[in-house]
Design an enzyme around this catalytic site. Sequence first.
Site, PDB file in Angstrom:
ATOM      1  N   HIS A  36       0.845  -1.189   0.000  1.00 50.08           N
ATOM      2  CA  HIS A  36       0.000   0.000   0.000  1.00 50.08           C
ATOM      3  C   HIS A  36       0.888   1.249   0.000  1.00 50.08           C
ATOM      4  O   HIS A  36       2.113   1.177   0.006  1.00 50.08           O
ATOM      5  CB  HIS A  36      -0.983   0.025   1.190  1.00 50.08           C
ATOM      6  CG  HIS A  36      -0.410   0.492   2.486  1.00 50.08           C
ATOM      7  ND1 HIS A  36      -1.129   1.232   3.394  1.00 50.08           N
ATOM      8  CD2 HIS A  36       0.810   0.319   3.035  1.00 50.08           C
ATOM      9  CE1 HIS A  36      -0.377   1.484   4.454  1.00 50.08           C
ATOM     10  NE2 HIS A  36       0.798   0.953   4.268  1.00 50.08           N
ATOM     11  N   ASP A  41      -5.067 -10.399  -0.054  1.00 51.51           N
ATOM     12  CA  ASP A  41      -3.793 -11.109   0.088  1.00 51.51           C
ATOM     13  C   ASP A  41      -2.961 -11.054  -1.197  1.00 51.51           C
ATOM     14  O   ASP A  41      -3.448 -11.392  -2.273  1.00 51.51           O
ATOM     15  CB  ASP A  41      -4.053 -12.560   0.475  1.00 51.51           C
ATOM     16  CG  ASP A  41      -2.760 -13.254   0.891  1.00 51.51           C
ATOM     17  OD1 ASP A  41      -1.897 -12.604   1.508  1.00 51.51           O
ATOM     18  OD2 ASP A  41      -2.619 -14.450   0.573  1.00 51.51           O
ATOM     19  N   HIS A  42      -1.717 -10.630  -1.042  1.00 49.65           N
ATOM     20  CA  HIS A  42      -0.794 -10.475  -2.171  1.00 49.65           C
ATOM     21  C   HIS A  42      -1.333  -9.507  -3.214  1.00 49.65           C
ATOM     22  O   HIS A  42      -1.121  -9.661  -4.414  1.00 49.65           O
ATOM     23  CB  HIS A  42      -0.445 -11.842  -2.795  1.00 49.65           C
ATOM     24  CG  HIS A  42       0.512 -12.629  -1.941  1.00 49.65           C
ATOM     25  ND1 HIS A  42       0.116 -13.246  -0.792  1.00 49.65           N
ATOM     26  CD2 HIS A  42       1.846 -12.863  -2.061  1.00 49.65           C
ATOM     27  CE1 HIS A  42       1.166 -13.847  -0.239  1.00 49.65           C
ATOM     28  NE2 HIS A  42       2.223 -13.627  -0.979  1.00 49.65           N
ATOM     29  N   HIS A  69       3.068  -4.797   4.143  1.00 48.52           N
ATOM     30  CA  HIS A  69       2.978  -5.330   5.509  1.00 48.52           C
ATOM     31  C   HIS A  69       2.425  -6.756   5.501  1.00 48.52           C
ATOM     32  O   HIS A  69       1.726  -7.155   4.574  1.00 48.52           O
ATOM     33  CB  HIS A  69       2.029  -4.463   6.356  1.00 48.52           C
ATOM     34  CG  HIS A  69       2.481  -3.055   6.542  1.00 48.52           C
ATOM     35  ND1 HIS A  69       3.545  -2.726   7.342  1.00 48.52           N
ATOM     36  CD2 HIS A  69       2.028  -1.881   6.032  1.00 48.52           C
ATOM     37  CE1 HIS A  69       3.717  -1.405   7.318  1.00 48.52           C
ATOM     38  NE2 HIS A  69       2.818  -0.873   6.519  1.00 48.52           N
ATOM     39  N   HIS A 123       5.167   0.255  -0.320  1.00 47.52           N
ATOM     40  CA  HIS A 123       5.811  -0.639   0.648  1.00 47.52           C
ATOM     41  C   HIS A 123       4.716  -1.616   1.069  1.00 47.52           C
ATOM     42  O   HIS A 123       3.631  -1.617   0.461  1.00 47.52           O
ATOM     43  CB  HIS A 123       6.391   0.148   1.830  1.00 47.52           C
ATOM     44  CG  HIS A 123       5.366   0.796   2.694  1.00 47.52           C
ATOM     45  ND1 HIS A 123       4.714   1.955   2.330  1.00 47.52           N
ATOM     46  CD2 HIS A 123       4.849   0.452   3.890  1.00 47.52           C
ATOM     47  CE1 HIS A 123       3.840   2.289   3.274  1.00 47.52           C
ATOM     48  NE2 HIS A 123       3.909   1.392   4.217  1.00 47.52           N
ATOM     49  N   CYS A 143       5.784   6.537   4.588  1.00 50.13           N
ATOM     50  CA  CYS A 143       4.624   5.731   4.170  1.00 50.13           C
ATOM     51  C   CYS A 143       4.045   6.204   2.845  1.00 50.13           C
ATOM     52  O   CYS A 143       3.182   5.542   2.272  1.00 50.13           O
ATOM     53  CB  CYS A 143       3.519   5.770   5.229  1.00 50.13           C
ATOM     54  SG  CYS A 143       4.030   5.074   6.798  1.00 50.13           S
ATOM     55  N   GLU A 164      -1.113  -3.799  11.923  1.00 50.30           N
ATOM     56  CA  GLU A 164      -0.315  -3.493  10.730  1.00 50.30           C
ATOM     57  C   GLU A 164       1.143  -3.874  10.969  1.00 50.30           C
ATOM     58  O   GLU A 164       1.826  -4.383  10.087  1.00 50.30           O
ATOM     59  CB  GLU A 164      -0.429  -2.006  10.413  1.00 50.30           C
ATOM     60  CG  GLU A 164       0.123  -1.638   9.051  1.00 50.30           C
ATOM     61  CD  GLU A 164       0.139  -0.132   8.828  1.00 50.30           C
ATOM     62  OE1 GLU A 164      -0.461   0.315   7.855  1.00 50.30           O
ATOM     63  OE2 GLU A 164       0.760   0.597   9.637  1.00 50.30           O
TER      64      GLU A 164
END
Lengths: 137, 137, 137, 137, 137, 137
Positions: free
Chosen positions: F14, F79-80, F41, F39, F33, F126
């Site tokens: 994100h 996811d991914h 998480h 980047h 950020c 997070e």
Amino acid sequence: MVYITRREHFNAAHRLFRPDYSDAENLREFGKCSNPNWHGHNYILFVTVKGDVNPDTGFVVNLKTLSQLIQERIIDKLDHKNINLEVDFMKGRLASTENLAIAIWGELEPSLHRIGGILHSVKIEETENNSVEYFGT
Amino acid sequence: MVYITRREHFNAAHRLFRPDYSDAENLREFGKCSNPNWHGHNYILFVTVKGDVNPDTGFVVNLKTLSQLIQERIIDKLDHKNINLEVDFMKGRLASTENLAIAIWGELEPSLHRIGGILHSVKIEETENNSVEYFGT
Amino acid sequence: MVYITRREHFNAAHRLFRPDYSDAENLREFGKCSNPNWHGHNYILFVTVKGDVNPDTGFVVNLKTLSQLIQERIIDKLDHKNINLEVDFMKGRLASTENLAIAIWGELEPSLHRIGGILHSVKIEETENNSVEYFGT
Amino acid sequence: MVYITRREHFNAAHRLFRPDYSDAENLREFGKCSNPNWHGHNYILFVTVKGDVNPDTGFVVNLKTLSQLIQERIIDKLDHKNINLEVDFMKGRLASTENLAIAIWGELEPSLHRIGGILHSVKIEETENNSVEYFGT
Amino acid sequence: MVYITRREHFNAAHRLFRPDYSDAENLREFGKCSNPNWHGHNYILFVTVKGDVNPDTGFVVNLKTLSQLIQERIIDKLDHKNINLEVDFMKGRLASTENLAIAIWGELEPSLHRIGGILHSVKIEETENNSVEYFGT
Amino acid sequence: MVYITRREHFNAAHRLFRPDYSDAENLREFGKCSNPNWHGHNYILFVTVKGDVNPDTGFVVNLKTLSQLIQERIIDKLDHKNINLEVDFMKGRLASTENLAIAIWGELEPSLHRIGGILHSVKIEETENNSVEYFGT
């Protein structure tokens, strides 16, 4: 040969400093860890023992016996204690995690023969970010 | 209303005791936690702040700002310190985790208005088995 | 000889793919990890250094110095970055955890002589279920 | 050579006992772990595989393939099962964590050649305080 | 009012099933958790007690006393036991985590008056992914 | 009324930014950020559902059913993936953890009636230091 690990913990106070240094010199060398009023940690101790599996029991060593040995020789002397002032096997040593791991090895290694295992390593987590491991040599 | 939580930690020494008790009386009341030579912990602090989400930023409060505030007001005063001897907001209080949580609330609550959130709770884990939470009332 | 480990972390985006493959071929080889729009992880890095204990300090190496070294050489380049696009020491390499561990070893190993320790291992946890460790050979 | 580790878990019942012992003898040898009505654990399994990094993929072995192999050979046979009564590769063995690690090694080692890695170790955490690791010899 | 939480754990076997169902019906309703040969878990129990801070001690309740109470009333009856067969306060109840939390509340709540706190919640983690919390109503 | 919590996780990329800001303005507001190259998480998601215990099953809701629902409605979409670019229920929203928790609530709440529970909270970790919880109002 199988390796078994027992996890124990103790909460203790300590201070990193050399008695031959002034407070200012200790502060320069050891930072806030040299605070003369002490600080402390929840230390986590991992003791790993290796050996053949006993076919009668399926064990390398009995973990209850190992835990009692660590309790008597190590935890009872360190838990809720001041490492610099009150722990016989740390007398005269800088209270670093490295020295603590070496000293705990020295306390445990001879006793382990009594319960039939070979001491493989002593690992101490001082914080979630810092840990030390010693294999005896 | 959304709740955000910031986790910080500090390592400190303390002792549970009453100055009007003898060492023997303190031992009976507080057990090994009353050791006059101190012991210590890796304290983990969770600060939960609530508020509406700011539509300009997507934040309740900026977590970097919150972390800096906790650092200045709380962590810098507690980390690698002796809670009984060196922490201004714990002077004259029994150094229990309960009293520490209440005192941290008192330090943080007024400052939080500055960054636009409402303090919801202060939680302290003294060990992996013992924790305390305070909601301000 | 004592082994000390410092834990650090960084949050980064990456993608597993080969530029000489089509998106379909990358998907077949790397599954959802090949998503052209990237995904990311909270990587946890464990750097283990070995050496004799310095009798003056009780340390193998000063953990604060080690942490600063890892910060400058590794974390500042990886944290909140895109591993495929922005990390100099990963240029031209597939951004797998294996290759990342080898590359981090290459960055850290020469610098460690400066602070007096020997690099023993670089371990990366990509998720709580997947990790990689490299010992330099 | 790089080492990769996959973490899996299974929940199972077991009992430590010898069929040639009476319940009283088993209780003396194995303590409460010998309860004839069983008890159980959330076992955590770490499988470490070593090998060279494949330059085409950046992988030692594909972790998805490794996970599927562990699932089929190990987890499907142990999860929500009774280790003493229902697991083919534990038949006739004392259901200790040591024996379980050795048996899992025996099941996985031949299969790993199929996916191109070398089994390095099998580690089982029975509880957060007790774990066992086996390296095949 | 301050909330303190004590964490304890027990390892036990259980089975989800209804005696008025066939094995096939139990399998359809409860899946692999209905295995007639049992399975088990490392249960983690969190007991939260609330109350005013006693100015004489700095405590809501003495955590050592609370831990002993939980040990006698709950852990000694569950640890290394079969929840369906051997636990008096679970007799005749489906051995779900929900019912276990409610039953533990019933055991602890009257006893807590004895040590001066008010039971706030009983939380059980059955696995790292599944947990249940009960607040008494 | 009992509260049950299911833990799931997803790995995603994100970026925190406003499209009406320049990169410099985004950097000032959101720090690292806001990196335009993304980047990511390892997000951990806790979904808590409340309800009466069904006397036929001992469940508030069947956790397998709950897990499947979260998988289909939430995890498969996140996811991914890139949260800013690829997630339908985050379109047009700042990709903060606060907004993600609110959006996940919006996706799950109507579906939960189908399986018989009441959504109590959506919590997202997070990082190990930063988390957000939303209770629907």
